[in-house]
Design a protein around this motif. Structure first.
Motif, PDB file in Angstrom:
ATOM      1  N   ALA A 161       0.833  -1.044   0.011  1.00  0.00           N
ATOM      2  CA  ALA A 161      -0.229   0.036  -0.276  1.00  0.00           C
ATOM      3  C   ALA A 161       0.888   1.132  -0.042  1.00  0.00           C
ATOM      4  O   ALA A 161       1.960   1.108  -0.115  1.00  0.00           O
ATOM      5  N   ASN A 162       0.337   2.283   0.072  1.00  0.00           N
ATOM      6  CA  ASN A 162       1.051   3.750  -0.053  1.00  0.00           C
ATOM      7  C   ASN A 162       0.628   4.410   1.262  1.00  0.00           C
ATOM      8  O   ASN A 162      -0.506   4.388   1.665  1.00  0.00           O
ATOM      9  N   ILE A 163       1.107   5.496   1.539  1.00  0.00           N
ATOM     10  CA  ILE A 163       0.960   6.322   2.566  1.00  0.00           C
ATOM     11  C   ILE A 163      -0.345   7.294   1.904  1.00  0.00           C
ATOM     12  O   ILE A 163      -1.124   7.607   2.803  1.00  0.00           O
ATOM     13  N   VAL A 164      -0.180   7.738   0.748  1.00  0.00           N
ATOM     14  CA  VAL A 164      -1.265   8.384   0.179  1.00  0.00           C
ATOM     15  C   VAL A 164      -1.801   7.429  -1.135  1.00  0.00           C
ATOM     16  O   VAL A 164      -1.077   7.023  -1.629  1.00  0.00           O
ATOM     17  N   LYS A 165      -3.217   7.628  -1.157  1.00  0.00           N
ATOM     18  CA  LYS A 165      -3.773   6.758  -2.230  1.00  0.00           C
ATOM     19  C   LYS A 165      -3.946   7.320  -3.444  1.00  0.00           C
ATOM     20  O   LYS A 165      -4.345   6.568  -4.365  1.00  0.00           O
ATOM     21  N   CYS A 166      -3.894   8.703  -3.602  1.00  0.00           N
ATOM     22  CA  CYS A 166      -4.004   9.361  -4.890  1.00  0.00           C
ATOM     23  C   CYS A 166      -2.816   9.949  -5.379  1.00  0.00           C
ATOM     24  O   CYS A 166      -1.986  10.411  -4.638  1.00  0.00           O
ATOM     25  N   ALA A 222      -6.252   1.963   9.043  1.00  0.00           N
ATOM     26  CA  ALA A 222      -7.629   0.880   9.203  1.00  0.00           C
ATOM     27  C   ALA A 222      -6.990  -0.356   8.249  1.00  0.00           C
ATOM     28  O   ALA A 222      -7.347  -1.629   8.805  1.00  0.00           O
ATOM     29  N   GLN A 223      -6.333  -0.180   7.119  1.00  0.00           N
ATOM     30  CA  GLN A 223      -5.698  -1.251   6.547  1.00  0.00           C
ATOM     31  C   GLN A 223      -4.718  -2.370   7.485  1.00  0.00           C
ATOM     32  O   GLN A 223      -4.891  -3.386   7.390  1.00  0.00           O
ATOM     33  N   THR A 224      -4.106  -1.516   8.162  1.00  0.00           N
ATOM     34  CA  THR A 224      -3.008  -2.152   9.097  1.00  0.00           C
ATOM     35  C   THR A 224      -3.812  -2.776  10.370  1.00  0.00           C
ATOM     36  O   THR A 224      -3.337  -4.129  10.418  1.00  0.00           O
ATOM     37  N   ARG A 225      -4.833  -2.321  10.734  1.00  0.00           N
ATOM     38  CA  ARG A 225      -5.530  -2.892  11.717  1.00  0.00           C
ATOM     39  C   ARG A 225      -6.256  -4.071  11.119  1.00  0.00           C
ATOM     40  O   ARG A 225      -6.496  -5.284  11.810  1.00  0.00           O
ATOM     41  N   LEU A 226      -6.566  -4.156   9.834  1.00  0.00           N
ATOM     42  CA  LEU A 226      -7.322  -5.495   9.355  1.00  0.00           C
ATOM     43  C   LEU A 226      -6.444  -6.523   9.157  1.00  0.00           C
ATOM     44  O   LEU A 226      -6.535  -7.771   9.304  1.00  0.00           O
ATOM     45  N   ILE A 227      -5.286  -5.976   8.577  1.00  0.00           N
ATOM     46  CA  ILE A 227      -4.233  -7.204   8.028  1.00  0.00           C
ATOM     47  C   ILE A 227      -3.452  -7.540   9.236  1.00  0.00           C
ATOM     48  O   ILE A 227      -3.179  -8.649   8.994  1.00  0.00           O
ATOM     49  N   ARG A 228      -3.137  -6.920  10.084  1.00  0.00           N
ATOM     50  CA  ARG A 228      -2.595  -7.254  11.360  1.00  0.00           C
ATOM     51  C   ARG A 228      -1.114  -7.732  10.970  1.00  0.00           C
ATOM     52  O   ARG A 228      -0.926  -8.869  11.169  1.00  0.00           O
ATOM     53  N   PRO A 229      -0.197  -7.060  10.293  1.00  0.00           N
ATOM     54  CA  PRO A 229       0.996  -7.519   9.892  1.00  0.00           C
ATOM     55  C   PRO A 229       1.936  -7.608  11.007  1.00  0.00           C
ATOM     56  O   PRO A 229       1.854  -6.831  12.232  1.00  0.00           O
ATOM     57  N   LYS A 230       3.141  -8.236  11.083  1.00  0.00           N
ATOM     58  CA  LYS A 230       4.065  -8.514  11.918  1.00  0.00           C
ATOM     59  C   LYS A 230       5.149  -7.556  11.549  1.00  0.00           C
ATOM     60  O   LYS A 230       5.831  -7.110  12.604  1.00  0.00           O
ATOM     61  N   GLN A 264       1.941  16.310   0.299  1.00  0.00           N
ATOM     62  CA  GLN A 264       2.100  17.207   1.386  1.00  0.00           C
ATOM     63  C   GLN A 264       1.920  16.696   2.736  1.00  0.00           C
ATOM     64  O   GLN A 264       1.086  15.783   2.823  1.00  0.00           O
ATOM     65  N   ALA A 265       2.689  17.339   3.908  1.00  0.00           N
ATOM     66  CA  ALA A 265       2.220  16.664   5.109  1.00  0.00           C
ATOM     67  C   ALA A 265       0.668  16.545   5.266  1.00  0.00           C
ATOM     68  O   ALA A 265       0.098  15.694   5.905  1.00  0.00           O
ATOM     69  N   GLU A 266      -0.110  17.709   4.920  1.00  0.00           N
ATOM     70  CA  GLU A 266      -1.397  17.752   5.117  1.00  0.00           C
ATOM     71  C   GLU A 266      -2.282  16.605   4.385  1.00  0.00           C
ATOM     72  O   GLU A 266      -3.168  15.945   4.857  1.00  0.00           O
ATOM     73  N   GLU A 267      -1.884  16.332   3.390  1.00  0.00           N
ATOM     74  CA  GLU A 267      -2.117  15.329   2.304  1.00  0.00           C
ATOM     75  C   GLU A 267      -1.983  13.680   2.968  1.00  0.00           C
ATOM     76  O   GLU A 267      -3.095  12.997   3.066  1.00  0.00           O
ATOM     77  N   GLN A 268      -0.756  13.800   3.650  1.00  0.00           N
ATOM     78  CA  GLN A 268      -0.494  12.410   4.200  1.00  0.00           C
ATOM     79  C   GLN A 268      -1.407  12.118   5.509  1.00  0.00           C
ATOM     80  O   GLN A 268      -1.822  11.204   5.813  1.00  0.00           O
ATOM     81  N   GLU A 269      -1.673  13.461   6.147  1.00  0.00           N
ATOM     82  CA  GLU A 269      -2.246  13.432   7.370  1.00  0.00           C
ATOM     83  C   GLU A 269      -3.844  12.998   7.122  1.00  0.00           C
ATOM     84  O   GLU A 269      -4.344  12.169   7.886  1.00  0.00           O
ATOM     85  N   LEU A 270      -4.346  13.659   6.137  1.00  0.00           N
ATOM     86  CA  LEU A 270      -5.607  13.241   5.827  1.00  0.00           C
ATOM     87  C   LEU A 270      -5.807  11.908   5.398  1.00  0.00           C
ATOM     88  O   LEU A 270      -6.837  11.189   5.458  1.00  0.00           O
ATOM     89  N   CYS A 271      -4.814  11.322   4.904  1.00  0.00           N
ATOM     90  CA  CYS A 271      -4.914   9.833   4.012  1.00  0.00           C
ATOM     91  C   CYS A 271      -4.541   8.831   5.116  1.00  0.00           C
ATOM     92  O   CYS A 271      -5.157   7.740   4.700  1.00  0.00           O
ATOM     93  N   ILE A 272      -3.899   9.207   6.024  1.00  0.00           N
ATOM     94  CA  ILE A 272      -3.136   8.100   6.810  1.00  0.00           C
ATOM     95  C   ILE A 272      -4.160   7.227   7.751  1.00  0.00           C
ATOM     96  O   ILE A 272      -3.895   6.130   7.742  1.00  0.00           O
ATOM     97  N   ASP A 273      -5.385   7.658   7.714  1.00  0.00           N
ATOM     98  CA  ASP A 273      -6.482   6.989   8.300  1.00  0.00           C
ATOM     99  C   ASP A 273      -6.631   5.471   7.650  1.00  0.00           C
ATOM    100  O   ASP A 273      -7.068   4.725   8.121  1.00  0.00           O
TER     101      ASP A 273
END
Ligand code: URA
Length: 190
Positions: free
Chosen positions: A83-88, A110-118, A97-106
């Motif tokens: 995956a990527n930090i920003v999806k677009c 959420a992907q990380t919570r579902l995947i539960r990578p080690k 930009q920092a703001e784009e990263q911050e708005l996208c990181i959720d």
């Protein structure tokens, strides 16, 4: 927002308009791979080819990434998620930009919570500084494993940077080999 399933999360992400990158994208590049993988790779953001095809790391940098993955028995179709930090895609492939990263990181959270990578491997400075430490220096700290909560993080060179500066390729290969060793050490089945 809590998502019960990957499909539900993906459906919501694909219509995201949280930041202005939605105005210039062809499509959202959500991510690809095994949703139950123990290893998650995170890049910075889609480039032109990814924006057109809707899949991360499918351009020249992606082809190089696939080669490094193959050397250590990893495969986006089987045992990892990417995956990527920003999806677009940021216009002209500028840094997100920092703001784009911050708005996208959720979305990534959420992907990380579902995947539960080690293990999470950060490809390049943008991902490593967002996920590991804001002063992360790829040239100095690449290949180091850093435990944060339940997850082991490692930062390495971005494959596009390796195309620009092939002198770093041996170091990148060592990082992937160190990853392979860590997978064995932790008894992760791939
Ligand atoms: N570079 C990235 O960081 N991500 C991609 O998906 C493609 C290129």
């Amino acid at each position: 927002m809590k998502y019960e399933s990957f499909d539900e999360l993906k459906r919501a992400c694909l219509i995201c308009e949280k930041c202005s990158l939605c105005k210039t994208r062809t499509q959202v590049v959500f991510g690809v791979g095994n949703e139950n993988a123990d290893i998650l790779f995170v890049g910075e953001g889609p480039g032109e080819t990814e924006d057109l095809q809707g899949e991360p790391f499918v351009g020249r940098a992606g082809q190089l990434l696939d080669k490094y993955l193959q050397v250590i028995g990893l495969d986006r179709k089987k045992n990892i998620y990417i995956a990527n930090i920003v999806k677009c895609r940021p216009p002209q492939n500028r840094d997100p930009q920092a703001e784009e990263q911050e708005l996208c990181i959720d979305w990534l959270r959420a992907q990380t919570r579902l995947i539960r990578p080690k293990i999470i491997v950060c490809l390049g400075r943008i991902a490593a500084q967002k996920l590991i430490a804001e002063d992360f220096r790829v040239t100095k700290q690449h290949g180091e494993f850093i435990q944060k909560g339940n997850i082991l993080f490692m930062g390495t060179f971005h494959p596009a940077a390796l195309l620009r500066n092939p002198l770093n390729k041996p170091d990148a290969l060592s990082d992937f080999q160190a990853l392979r060793e860590k997978i064995k050490e932790l008894n992760i089945q791939i």
